[in-house]
Design a protein around this motif. Structure first.
Motif, PDB file in Angstrom:
ATOM      1  N   LEU A 174       3.677  11.283  -9.437  1.00 58.40           N
ATOM      2  CA  LEU A 174       4.644  10.278  -9.874  1.00 58.40           C
ATOM      3  C   LEU A 174       4.020   9.372 -10.944  1.00 58.40           C
ATOM      4  O   LEU A 174       4.638   9.062 -11.956  1.00 58.40           O
ATOM      5  CB  LEU A 174       5.090   9.449  -8.660  1.00 58.40           C
ATOM      6  CG  LEU A 174       6.057   8.289  -8.930  1.00 58.40           C
ATOM      7  CD1 LEU A 174       7.324   8.749  -9.633  1.00 58.40           C
ATOM      8  CD2 LEU A 174       6.414   7.571  -7.626  1.00 58.40           C
ATOM      9  N   SER A 216      12.135   1.956  -5.417  1.00 63.34           N
ATOM     10  CA  SER A 216      11.768   1.893  -3.998  1.00 63.34           C
ATOM     11  C   SER A 216      11.362   3.257  -3.425  1.00 63.34           C
ATOM     12  O   SER A 216      11.134   3.390  -2.227  1.00 63.34           O
ATOM     13  CB  SER A 216      12.902   1.281  -3.168  1.00 63.34           C
ATOM     14  OG  SER A 216      14.076   2.041  -3.270  1.00 63.34           O
ATOM     15  N   LEU A 217      11.264   4.246  -4.277  1.00 65.99           N
ATOM     16  CA  LEU A 217      10.800   5.547  -3.805  1.00 65.99           C
ATOM     17  C   LEU A 217       9.294   5.536  -3.615  1.00 65.99           C
ATOM     18  O   LEU A 217       8.560   4.935  -4.398  1.00 65.99           O
ATOM     19  CB  LEU A 217      11.175   6.645  -4.810  1.00 65.99           C
ATOM     20  CG  LEU A 217      12.659   6.867  -5.063  1.00 65.99           C
ATOM     21  CD1 LEU A 217      12.861   7.977  -6.099  1.00 65.99           C
ATOM     22  CD2 LEU A 217      13.386   7.217  -3.770  1.00 65.99           C
ATOM     23  N   LYS A 218       8.830   6.225  -2.599  1.00 64.76           N
ATOM     24  CA  LYS A 218       7.403   6.440  -2.375  1.00 64.76           C
ATOM     25  C   LYS A 218       7.005   7.760  -3.042  1.00 64.76           C
ATOM     26  O   LYS A 218       7.854   8.646  -3.208  1.00 64.76           O
ATOM     27  CB  LYS A 218       7.116   6.556  -0.874  1.00 64.76           C
ATOM     28  CG  LYS A 218       7.637   5.418  -0.027  1.00 64.76           C
ATOM     29  CD  LYS A 218       6.790   4.192  -0.204  1.00 64.76           C
ATOM     30  CE  LYS A 218       7.246   3.078   0.729  1.00 64.76           C
ATOM     31  NZ  LYS A 218       6.654   1.789   0.338  1.00 64.76           N
ATOM     32  N   PRO A 219       5.727   7.905  -3.365  1.00 68.34           N
ATOM     33  CA  PRO A 219       5.310   9.189  -3.959  1.00 68.34           C
ATOM     34  C   PRO A 219       5.687  10.385  -3.085  1.00 68.34           C
ATOM     35  O   PRO A 219       5.991  11.459  -3.600  1.00 68.34           O
ATOM     36  CB  PRO A 219       3.783   9.047  -4.050  1.00 68.34           C
ATOM     37  CG  PRO A 219       3.536   7.579  -4.100  1.00 68.34           C
ATOM     38  CD  PRO A 219       4.622   6.937  -3.295  1.00 68.34           C
ATOM     39  N   GLU A 220       5.716  10.183  -1.761  1.00 70.54           N
ATOM     40  CA  GLU A 220       6.097  11.279  -0.866  1.00 70.54           C
ATOM     41  C   GLU A 220       7.534  11.740  -1.100  1.00 70.54           C
ATOM     42  O   GLU A 220       7.904  12.872  -0.771  1.00 70.54           O
ATOM     43  CB  GLU A 220       5.973  10.839   0.605  1.00 70.54           C
ATOM     44  CG  GLU A 220       4.559  10.721   1.118  1.00 70.54           C
ATOM     45  CD  GLU A 220       3.941   9.363   0.831  1.00 70.54           C
ATOM     46  OE1 GLU A 220       4.482   8.620  -0.032  1.00 70.54           O
ATOM     47  OE2 GLU A 220       2.920   9.050   1.444  1.00 70.54           O
ATOM     48  N   ASP A 221       8.369  10.833  -1.626  1.00 73.79           N
ATOM     49  CA  ASP A 221       9.809  11.135  -1.728  1.00 73.79           C
ATOM     50  C   ASP A 221      10.188  11.952  -2.959  1.00 73.79           C
ATOM     51  O   ASP A 221      11.303  12.473  -3.026  1.00 73.79           O
ATOM     52  CB  ASP A 221      10.622   9.823  -1.823  1.00 73.79           C
ATOM     53  CG  ASP A 221      10.433   8.911  -0.617  1.00 73.79           C
ATOM     54  OD1 ASP A 221      10.290   9.435   0.505  1.00 73.79           O
ATOM     55  OD2 ASP A 221      10.429   7.677  -0.805  1.00 73.79           O
ATOM     56  N   VAL A 222       9.324  12.024  -3.932  1.00 72.05           N
ATOM     57  CA  VAL A 222       9.798  12.407  -5.263  1.00 72.05           C
ATOM     58  C   VAL A 222       9.662  13.878  -5.627  1.00 72.05           C
ATOM     59  O   VAL A 222      10.141  14.298  -6.680  1.00 72.05           O
ATOM     60  CB  VAL A 222       9.112  11.552  -6.359  1.00 72.05           C
ATOM     61  CG1 VAL A 222       9.411  10.075  -6.130  1.00 72.05           C
ATOM     62  CG2 VAL A 222       7.637  11.821  -6.430  1.00 72.05           C
TER      63      VAL A 222
END
Lengths: 380, 380, 380, 380
Positions: free
Chosen positions: A94, A19-25
């Motif tokens: 990602l 459930s992570l977005k590319p912005e989160d990683v």
């Protein structure tokens, strides 16, 4: 070593992150947190570096620079990106990192289809255990990243605490000579060996963890303001950071709320108190006129109580057992070099991967850290 | 104010960002850099806050929290996310921020279809000028983010320097009383007013910027090791950070290379030297036994030489002109509060938005910053 | 150059220090303060280094290491003790340093008994002016050392402020072209040259300094809590250091008290407010809807008002005048290298040595410093 | 408790300080060092606070503010001067502090002439033991103050190391259950209790300390450059501080020299290596493919070897013994609150006061400190 087990463990990492977005990683908000992308890649690099590049014929690395990007503290394996620079790498994306995972998974599947030696099997086992440790760190780090931004995102992967609502009893253990450390042929870390004798005095240990409501009493009794309860360093930590409650707790309109991976919500009284430093665990125990168990007391008595909700701080420093011998080569960097200025935690948590923990397992953190899932069990 | 102009300027911001990945947009690697996502949202917030919410009937904000997330230094408009926490917001996502842009663009288009007062037009004009400033900052910040990671990504938006290959000449300007500051009815910032008289002595100013090859001579002559050339603070800066060359320069196998938005490449001799602090510009001029022009000398002589490749450091501190009056309300926070401990740069750069600069334009940065596009013009 | 003048100035330094105990003289409580012993020795080293060692036949240095111990920022004269290590030197003792002073005074007396060239006379003059500057710094530094310990010692050397009790008037000066900078053959620092023309608009300037009671109104009106009055950097400074009043002010039982060199006492209303940063001076002027004068306005109007109680912050940055040329050699390090990020103060203070100041004198400090004797004169 | 013993111990403190100049006694060069004047006063304050003010009829304190100035970490006894501000107090003077000592000594003599209860005797005993600890700290702190200034003063009080020139042998101790902790009625600190059983495996321990020449081999073998020998934190410490040798060692013209209280001199090969952090002791042992003893191994075997030259790092963390109970009231702050993140040292040093140490004595320091007198004994 079955291919199935390998892929199941590997797949769980991706599931945690789904459930992570590319912005989160790519983000490293604080030195002890690593970006989720880094966890995904670093655990993969382990198999590429220590298995495929070593033992698989004609193996071609996925990307010549990834070893440099995603090595961590293995000083023996060449240059690495400094821990505090991990959060500056927006690239690879990602998508590229997930491709890297797939590539290595396929290569490993192929490799595992043939016979492999016990020596190689051992390295793969370490890789899987290592990945499981990073799975737990992923929960800590995602929670930190999500819990320190104003929109409080949630994680779509279910891990939850259960009430510690049994009535409190203290289990009595007799004085005597006990065997401590791992026994048998199953996997264990080098720090669980050598098995050795420890003499213990009589002691008593609680059958359950300290709950949120019990901890709130400590807060209300101004436990955070009474230096007599604290280590000198703990008191400095409280003062310097204006600590008034566990991590993720916020008082909103006079009511204690906290951030969880399921969202921002009111604190439930009967859940075990979580995100506690060693300093706080010690001060709470002082206030109750009890103490924390040693890791030896914990190990000896652990069959008599339920555990596994939260890592439990012990009053034992992380030190080598007699006849401790660190592994050879890069893998030997794993544990021994951390054996100073850290405290041992025992028991596992809801964030611990299935089958990863055992009663002799020694986790360890610095006394002032609390982004990990950590709670309190009293002894006397 | 035409709708066309509004949308053209807004669109350029999105164009600059079009080759960014979602992973790239949330990061704040250093305090003075803002995440690209933040620029995209903050410039949009300006129109929502100061135009739509104020003047458009029944306007509904896109998201009630965005004002809190994307306000910057406007203390007069309520709480804001601390500058150093901007890089912790992985959410809202890039997609959500682009939706925010679209929503505000549509609302503004609608709003601009009707007649608007001069007062409102002025606010919108400031919003567009503000957005153009952020467009330039986007180039700086993206370059910083890309130039500080091992994979050196490139930006698919073309801005490039041209050779300064005219032969060097010094333009002579006569002593006398000159008018300084903005004249006429066109837009200018408050810091370009009041127009006033300045008496200048005779001076000479170069017809071109210092080039990379000229600056390399300074490096080779050990200019970075001779404290006599430097301000005391500049010398401390050189020592504390082990400075040996402009930002983005790396010596690889004995040859100077640098990172540009088009990739990592050999340095081209005739391009103007870029990414220079005030300290370095001053030291270079000392070494040449010349000096930097004042901002007044620059303004008076600027019609006699080409400029606009790089912002040019002057030896003038950023201070108010006589009769300077800051604007009322939140917009008054724009310039005056920065008028201490910064130096003025003049002339614009290849990263400056079209039609944004003019000879009276006063840019300003702290003496130790160099992630902006900044170069050197000599005077004597 | 008479021997008498030399010895008088030298003697004043010892007089300032005469009530210091040996315990008081080695301490450096903060980076910008130097130990009194260091001032005593450093001013002496100047004459040994630049006069006696250069020009006196067969001169033997008092101690071979003292040049290393007591050099300051003269990078051109070999190694020096880092500024922040000055406070670690408990030895040489005060007695040894006073012996050093006597030795050099005797040698200089002998040297001054013979004819000396104008060139040497100029160096000695600089040495004396330099010593007078350190005399003023001694007052600042002793006050800082005494004012930051719980027993608040006093200094047995009389310098006191007088009431600014004339009724406030604003002197009007006409617009026009004025000459700025030192004129004539008397001593001046290089930063007061070259004399040059400056065009000034009409302005008005107060006939007296802001008083304690006026400044208290600003405090009571919550001037320290209104960011609109402050530079952005000033506001950060207020926030980061929880500033609520000038340095040395303490609120005791609801009443403002302050430390002075005569002891800890109630604040006297009509004395000029002292120990003010540039940030505070600016914010106060904003609050009064006025401004600080520029250094040029100050110089042009200074004959029309009394000054010399406190250094007066101007809104001018410390920058070179046209045709500024720094002196050759080590003495050239004196002024030019500080011409960035500092603000000019004018007028002298009660701590300034007799005959040391003049209307063209340019003092300078960083905007956030306030241990110097500094006050506010308003302009509009 | 005899008056003679009281005065002998008190007098020794003054003897240690007798060659200090007033300039030497107020300085705190680093947070963990206290000014000698502070030691002189603080040990005196102990008797005034806990004995005279409590138990002596009509006692008048020497100075009403001294309790505030010279309290240390006793949070239970009111305000105290922050540890890092101790070095800002130039007043009271050394003379006043010595008068304070005399006054309290006289009052105590008078008090000790009468009968006193066992309870009071115990408090006085703690005060004397406390003073002896500060006597040792005085040596450390004076050495630090003198050893970090360019003139390298010497101390006129004789404490010197002797050669460890016996041939190295390893003493073998059998596996078994041993009693650990203080036994009997003599004074001991609370941290030496409760006496308890510890099971030890077979081990061997060296009959002598590591010498300077042995340690030099480690340096020459580039032990400071091989991260495999170090704890992760130790390696960071080496890197961040560019450590290349023990504290006070300097390489001069290719030869190792060091500062001692007798002056700056060539290193003597057979003396035990001193001023070693735990990190270095551990790394040295790793390099020798041995280890440090635990504090229990040390205690059990200590009768078989000479000790008392230097405190010997053990690989034991400083933790409470079973049934540890801290003393009541302010004196209870003494030990327990330091039981985290410190390592135990055993054996005493040449700087330890006569009769102060014993085999069960547990000293403790942070792993990165080395201004104390600390060396290495190997085990395996």
């Amino acid at each position: 070593m079955t291919k199935t087990r390998f892929l199941e463990i590997r797949h769980r990492t991706e599931e945690i992150c789904k459930s992570l977005k590319p912005e989160d990683v790519s983000l490293q908000p604080v030195e002890f947190v690593s970006p989720p992308k880094w966890h995904l890649a670093h655990t993969t690099w382990f198999f590429e570096q220590f298995v495929l590049s070593e033992y698989k014929k004609n193996y071609e690395v996925f990307h010549e620079k990834f070893a440099y990007y995603f090595n961590s503290y293995y000083n023996n394996v060449g240059d690495k990106v400094l821990r505090t620079n991990r959060g500056l790498m927006t690239r690879p994306t990602l998508k590229q990192v997930l491709d890297y995972r797939n590539y290595v998974n396929e290569q490993m599947s192929e490799f595992l289809s043939a016979d492999i030696s016990t020596e190689i099997e051992n390295v793969i086992e370490i890789g899987l255990q290592h990945e499981q440790q990073h799975q737990e760190l992923l929960f800590y780090d995602i929670k930190y990243i999500f819990g320190h931004q104003p929109s409080f995102p949630t994680l779509d992967y279910n891990i939850t605490l259960k009430p510690e609502n049994q009535s409190q009893e203290f289990i009595k253990i007799d004085e005597g000579l006990y065997d401590i450390g791992h026994k048998g042929e199953d996997f264990c870390w080098d720090n669980e060996l050598g098995r050795h004798k420890v003499y213990l005095n009589d002691f008593e240990i609680s059958n359950r963890l300290v709950t949120n409501s019990e901890y709130m009493e400590f807060i209300e009794a101004e436990g955070y303001k009474d230096f007599n309860l604290w280590h000198a360093e703990g008191w400095d930590w409280v003062q310097n950071h204006n600590i008034e409650a566990p991590m993720y707790w916020h008082k909103v309109n006079g009511k204690w709320m906290h951030y969880t991976l399921q969202g921002f919500k009111a604190i439930e009284d009967e859940l075990p108190v979580n995100h506690i430093t060693f300093y706080e665990a010690f001060a709470y125990a002082q206030w109750k006129q009890m103490r924390l168990p040693t890791e030896f007391e914990w190990e000896v008595s652990s069959e008599h109580f339920k555990h596994g909700q939260l890592w439990e701080w012990t009053n034992s420093a992380y030190l080598p057992y007699p006849n401790y011998a660190k592994a050879d080569g890069a893998l030997g960097e794993y544990n021994g070099k951390f054996m100073v200025n850290q405290m041992v935690l025992r028991g596992g948590s809801v964030a611990t991967s299935p089958q990863h923990c055992r009663p002799t397992y020694r986790n360890f953190f610095h006394a002032e850290l609390r982004w990990q899932f950590s709670g309190i069990r009293l002894a006397k």
